[in-house]
Enzyme design. Structure first.
Site, PDB file in Angstrom:
ATOM      1  N   GLY A   1       0.834  -1.206   0.000  1.00  0.00           N
ATOM      2  CA  GLY A   1       0.000   0.000   0.000  1.00  0.00           C
ATOM      3  C   GLY A   1       0.864   1.249   0.000  1.00  0.00           C
TER       4      GLY A   1
ATOM      5  NE  ARG B   1      -1.140  -4.850  -0.624  1.00  0.00           N
ATOM      6  CZ  ARG B   1      -1.903  -3.769  -0.462  1.00  0.00           C
ATOM      7  NH1 ARG B   1      -2.816  -3.463  -1.347  1.00  0.00           N
ATOM      8  NH2 ARG B   1      -1.749  -3.011   0.607  1.00  0.00           N
TER       9      ARG B   1
ATOM     10  N   GLY C   1       5.901  -2.231   3.533  1.00  0.00           N
ATOM     11  CA  GLY C   1       5.511  -2.779   4.827  1.00  0.00           C
ATOM     12  C   GLY C   1       6.122  -4.144   5.089  1.00  0.00           C
ATOM     13  CG  ASP C   2       3.808  -6.726   7.406  1.00  0.00           C
ATOM     14  OD1 ASP C   2       3.319  -5.960   6.549  1.00  0.00           O
ATOM     15  OD2 ASP C   2       3.119  -7.524   8.059  1.00  0.00           O
TER      16      ASP C   2
ATOM     17  CB  SER D   1       7.498  -4.661   0.919  1.00  0.00           C
ATOM     18  OG  SER D   1       6.244  -4.274   0.433  1.00  0.00           O
TER      19      SER D   1
ATOM     20  CB  THR E   1       2.905   0.436   5.978  1.00  0.00           C
ATOM     21  OG1 THR E   1       1.536   0.114   6.283  1.00  0.00           O
ATOM     22  CG2 THR E   1       3.756   0.094   7.173  1.00  0.00           C
TER      23      THR E   1
ATOM     24  CG  ASP F   1      -1.702  -0.798   7.931  1.00  0.00           C
ATOM     25  OD1 ASP F   1      -2.433   0.149   7.607  1.00  0.00           O
ATOM     26  OD2 ASP F   1      -1.790  -1.930   7.426  1.00  0.00           O
TER      27      ASP F   1
ATOM     28  CG  ASP G   1       1.647  -3.237   9.894  1.00  0.00           C
ATOM     29  OD1 ASP G   1       2.543  -2.548   9.388  1.00  0.00           O
ATOM     30  OD2 ASP G   1       0.926  -4.005   9.227  1.00  0.00           O
TER      31      ASP G   1
ATOM     32  CG  MET H   1      -7.673   1.710   5.653  1.00  0.00           C
ATOM     33  SD  MET H   1      -6.633   2.153   4.262  1.00  0.00           S
ATOM     34  CE  MET H   1      -7.687   1.682   2.899  1.00  0.00           C
ATOM     35  N   GLY H   2      -5.882  -0.170   8.905  1.00  0.00           N
ATOM     36  CA  GLY H   2      -4.896  -0.673   9.862  1.00  0.00           C
ATOM     37  C   GLY H   2      -4.703  -2.171   9.798  1.00  0.00           C
ATOM     38  NE  ARG H   3      -2.331  -5.580   5.464  1.00  0.00           N
ATOM     39  CZ  ARG H   3      -2.503  -5.817   4.168  1.00  0.00           C
ATOM     40  NH1 ARG H   3      -3.219  -6.830   3.783  1.00  0.00           N
ATOM     41  NH2 ARG H   3      -1.947  -5.037   3.264  1.00  0.00           N
TER      42      ARG H   3
ATOM     43  CE  LYS I   1     -19.404  14.078  28.532  1.00  0.00           C
ATOM     44  NZ  LYS I   1     -18.074  13.565  28.792  1.00  0.00           N
ATOM     45  CG  LEU I   2     -27.793  14.625  24.466  1.00  0.00           C
ATOM     46  CD1 LEU I   2     -28.811  15.721  24.218  1.00  0.00           C
ATOM     47  CD2 LEU I   2     -28.438  13.464  25.203  1.00  0.00           C
TER      48      LEU I   2
ATOM     49  NE  ARG J   1     -27.858   8.855   9.128  1.00  0.00           N
ATOM     50  CZ  ARG J   1     -29.055   8.560   9.658  1.00  0.00           C
ATOM     51  NH1 ARG J   1     -29.184   7.513  10.473  1.00  0.00           N
ATOM     52  NH2 ARG J   1     -30.112   9.299   9.376  1.00  0.00           N
TER      53      ARG J   1
HETATM   54  N1  LIG Z   1       6.038 -13.976   2.245  1.00  0.00           N
HETATM   55  C1  LIG Z   1       6.382 -13.267   1.173  1.00  0.00           C
HETATM   56  N2  LIG Z   1       7.355 -13.694   0.345  1.00  0.00           N
HETATM   57  C2  LIG Z   1       7.730 -12.982  -0.736  1.00  0.00           C
HETATM   58  N3  LIG Z   1       7.155 -11.810  -1.090  1.00  0.00           N
HETATM   59  C3  LIG Z   1       6.183 -11.329  -0.319  1.00  0.00           C
HETATM   60  C4  LIG Z   1       5.733 -12.022   0.860  1.00  0.00           C
HETATM   61  N4  LIG Z   1       4.746 -11.293   1.431  1.00  0.00           N
HETATM   62  C5  LIG Z   1       4.562 -10.220   0.655  1.00  0.00           C
HETATM   63  N5  LIG Z   1       5.429 -10.218  -0.389  1.00  0.00           N
HETATM   64  C6  LIG Z   1       5.526  -9.235  -1.485  1.00  0.00           C
HETATM   65  O1  LIG Z   1       5.356  -7.919  -0.978  1.00  0.00           O
HETATM   66  C7  LIG Z   1       4.193  -7.320  -1.574  1.00  0.00           C
HETATM   67  C8  LIG Z   1       3.573  -6.330  -0.640  1.00  0.00           C
HETATM   68  O2  LIG Z   1       3.135  -7.005   0.522  1.00  0.00           O
HETATM   69  P1  LIG Z   1       1.821  -6.487   1.311  1.00  0.00           P
HETATM   70  O3  LIG Z   1       1.692  -7.346   2.515  1.00  0.00           O
HETATM   71  O4  LIG Z   1       0.673  -6.439   0.370  1.00  0.00           O
HETATM   72  O5  LIG Z   1       2.118  -4.978   1.656  1.00  0.00           O
HETATM   73  P2  LIG Z   1       3.131  -4.322   2.711  1.00  0.00           P
HETATM   74  O6  LIG Z   1       4.521  -4.524   2.243  1.00  0.00           O
HETATM   75  O7  LIG Z   1       2.741  -2.878   2.662  1.00  0.00           O
HETATM   76  O8  LIG Z   1       2.857  -4.972   4.036  1.00  0.00           O
HETATM   77  C9  LIG Z   1       3.329  -8.507  -1.971  1.00  0.00           C
HETATM   78  O9  LIG Z   1       2.390  -8.194  -2.956  1.00  0.00           O
HETATM   79  C10 LIG Z   1       4.386  -9.461  -2.485  1.00  0.00           C
HETATM   80  O10 LIG Z   1       4.824  -9.081  -3.762  1.00  0.00           O
HETATM   81  O1  LIG Z   2      -5.072  -0.866  -1.059  1.00  0.00           O
HETATM   82  P1  LIG Z   2      -5.833  -2.099  -0.771  1.00  0.00           P
HETATM   83  O2  LIG Z   2      -5.389  -3.228  -1.614  1.00  0.00           O
HETATM   84  O3  LIG Z   2      -7.307  -1.854  -0.811  1.00  0.00           O
HETATM   85  O4  LIG Z   2      -5.467  -2.566   0.710  1.00  0.00           O
HETATM   86  C1  LIG Z   2      -5.965  -1.993   1.876  1.00  0.00           C
HETATM   87  C2  LIG Z   2      -4.964  -2.248   2.976  1.00  0.00           C
HETATM   88  O5  LIG Z   2      -3.790  -1.501   2.713  1.00  0.00           O
HETATM   89  C3  LIG Z   2      -3.482  -0.675   3.820  1.00  0.00           C
HETATM   90  O6  LIG Z   2      -4.032   0.609   3.564  1.00  0.00           O
HETATM   91  C4  LIG Z   2      -1.988  -0.566   3.978  1.00  0.00           C
HETATM   92  O7  LIG Z   2      -1.447  -1.837   4.212  1.00  0.00           O
HETATM   93  P2  LIG Z   2      -0.005  -2.243   3.724  1.00  0.00           P
HETATM   94  O8  LIG Z   2       0.883  -1.091   4.033  1.00  0.00           O
HETATM   95  O9  LIG Z   2       0.338  -3.485   4.489  1.00  0.00           O
HETATM   96  O10 LIG Z   2      -0.054  -2.490   2.259  1.00  0.00           O
HETATM   97  C5  LIG Z   2      -4.207  -1.334   5.004  1.00  0.00           C
HETATM   98  O11 LIG Z   2      -4.484  -0.408   6.028  1.00  0.00           O
HETATM   99  C6  LIG Z   2      -5.444  -1.860   4.343  1.00  0.00           C
HETATM  100  O12 LIG Z   2      -5.936  -2.972   5.019  1.00  0.00           O
HETATM  101 MG   LIG Z   3       1.536  -4.530   5.733  1.00  0.00          MG
END
Ligand SMILES: Nc1ncnc2c1ncn2[C@@H]1O[C@H](COP(=O)(O)OP(=O)(O)O)[C@@H](O)[C@H]1O
Ligand SMILES: O=P(O)(O)OC[C@H]1O[C@](O)(COP(=O)(O)O)[C@@H](O)[C@@H]1O
Ligand SMILES: [Mg+2]
Length: 322
Positions: A11, A72, A102-103, A105, A126, A128, A130, A170-172, A214-215, A244
């Site tokens: 993301g 991705r 992120g994790d 990647s 990211t 998140d 996280d 968001m925040g997965r 508090k309403l 809502r």
């Molecule tokens: N276990 C893994 N092994 C190899 N590549 C991975 C793995 N997990 C994720 N990736 C690669 O990193 C990309 C981004 O991972 P994703 O979890 O979607 O986002 P983020 O890096 O933001 O957490 C994936 O689409 C894939 O190409």
């Molecule tokens: O952009 P997409 O594919 O709709 O994914 C949404 C997800 O990406 C995020 O915005 C960011 O997550 P990553 O940084 O792990 O990619 C999350 O908060 C959310 O769950």
């Molecule tokens: Mg992530």
């Protein structure tokens, strides 16, 4: 180190451009050639790799998203696919790779290093927040501010109509955005994976708030616990309040990065190049107690989770919702 490459993956997050700019400019200053890889690992596999010049990073510090584009690519979990990507990088004689993401990647980067000896450095990008080992990830602060602004707007209409708003953020699997938005903008309750508040708990808070006169209420729902619509349906059954739902969605990921994210990204971008120049690999850049540090990249998922402060913050946020 004569040639390095940069990619953004997963993301997009506001501040990724500031990290790209800083890494590229710092590398140019050191006489290093810089290549951009488009669309993260997809571009590595497709050989969409180009030589960057200073004009590619000019005027981007204040731009959200990523000029290198992101994607991705689930197929990157396949070793054969990674083999193609590594060969493309080597064909360009690229010795070092900076992965901003992120994790997920970082997993890909770790495997490129372990399987193909490519020198990789990860920069946490990211919204998140996280990634274990760093206090902050690039983009998180900007997104937090977007959520806070939305809450302020929602509060105007919530108070005018005396309603309960469930705001899904968001925040997965991480509740940081919901928790700290609640602390920063006076949220009246939250559902996050790290705290086990039930629908009944929130219903009780709403009732207590009514008893205090508090309403209206603004309740944050972290996407990791489920859909705000489903939670809303449950809540309606046990508390008498006009409800809502607002799902903030991808609005949370766009826009100009905050000053905090720009500075963080700028420091991390340069540090990543320094690490490559020092011959380091398989590391990630971290921000710990306002210092830029490094850790093994697999710390991002194998590291020790220290939730001591978060638990205290959850406790405080609970007190302040009443
Ligand atoms: N276990 C893994 N092994 C190899 N590549 C991975 C793995 N997990 C994720 N990736 C690669 O990193 C990309 C981004 O991972 P994703 O979890 O979607 O986002 P983020 O890096 O933001 O957490 C994936 O689409 C894939 O190409
Ligand atoms: O952009 P997409 O594919 O709709 O994914 C949404 C997800 O990406 C995020 O915005 C960011 O997550 P990553 O940084 O792990 O990619 C999350 O908060 C959310 O769950
Ligand atoms: Mg992530």
């Amino acid at each position: 180190m004569k040639k390095i490459a940069i990619l953004t993956s997963g993301g997009d997050a506001p501040g990724m451009n500031a990290a790209i700019r800083s890494a590229a400019k710092f590398a140019f200053y050191q006489g290093i050639e810089v290549f951009g890889v488009r669309r993260g690992y997809k571009g590595m596999v497709d050989n969409d790799i180009f030589k960057m010049t200073s004009s590619d990073v000019s005027g981007i510090i204040d731009r959200g998203g990523t000029v290198l584009l992101s994607a991705r690519l689930p197929e990157f979990k396949d070793p054969e696919v990674r083999k193609i990507a590594a060969a493309n990088l080597k064909a360009h004689e690229i010795e070092g790779l900076i992965v901003i993401g992120g994790d997920g990647s970082f997993h890909g980067a770790d495997l490129l290093y372990k399987e193909h000896g490519i020198k990789v450095i990860g920069i946490p990008g990211t919204i998140d927040n996280d990634i274990i080992g760093t206090d902050f990830t690039i983009g998180y602060d900007t997104t937090l501010n977007i959520i806070i602004e939305a809450m302020v707007r929602l509060r105007d209409t919530a108070t005018s109509h005396e309603r309960t708003y469930l705001v899904e953020v968001m925040g997965r699997d991480a509740g940081d955005l919901a928790l700290y938005a609640s602390l920063a903008a006076g949220g009246d309750g939250f559902f996050i994976p790290e705290a086990k508040d039930t629908v009944q708990d929130i219903a009780d808070v709403i009732k207590e708030r009514r008893a205090m006169g508090k309403l209206h209420d603004i309740i944050l729902v972290s996407e990791g616990v489920g859909s705000a619509y489903e939670i809303g349906n449950e809540l309606k059954k046990i508390v008498d309040t006009e409800l809502r739902i607002t799902v903030l969605g991808h609005i949370q990921r766009g826009g100009s990065p905050s000053a905090f994210d720009r500075v963080l990204a700028t420091k991390m971008g340069a540090k990543a190049v320094k690490e490559l120049m020092a011959g380091e690999s398989g590391m990630m850049i971290c921000s710990e107690s306002n210092k830029i540090t490094t850790k093994f990249i697999d710390y991002a998922w194998n590291g020790i989770v220290d939730n001591t402060q978060k638990r205290k913050d959850i406790e405080l946020a609970h007190i302040l919702t009443k």
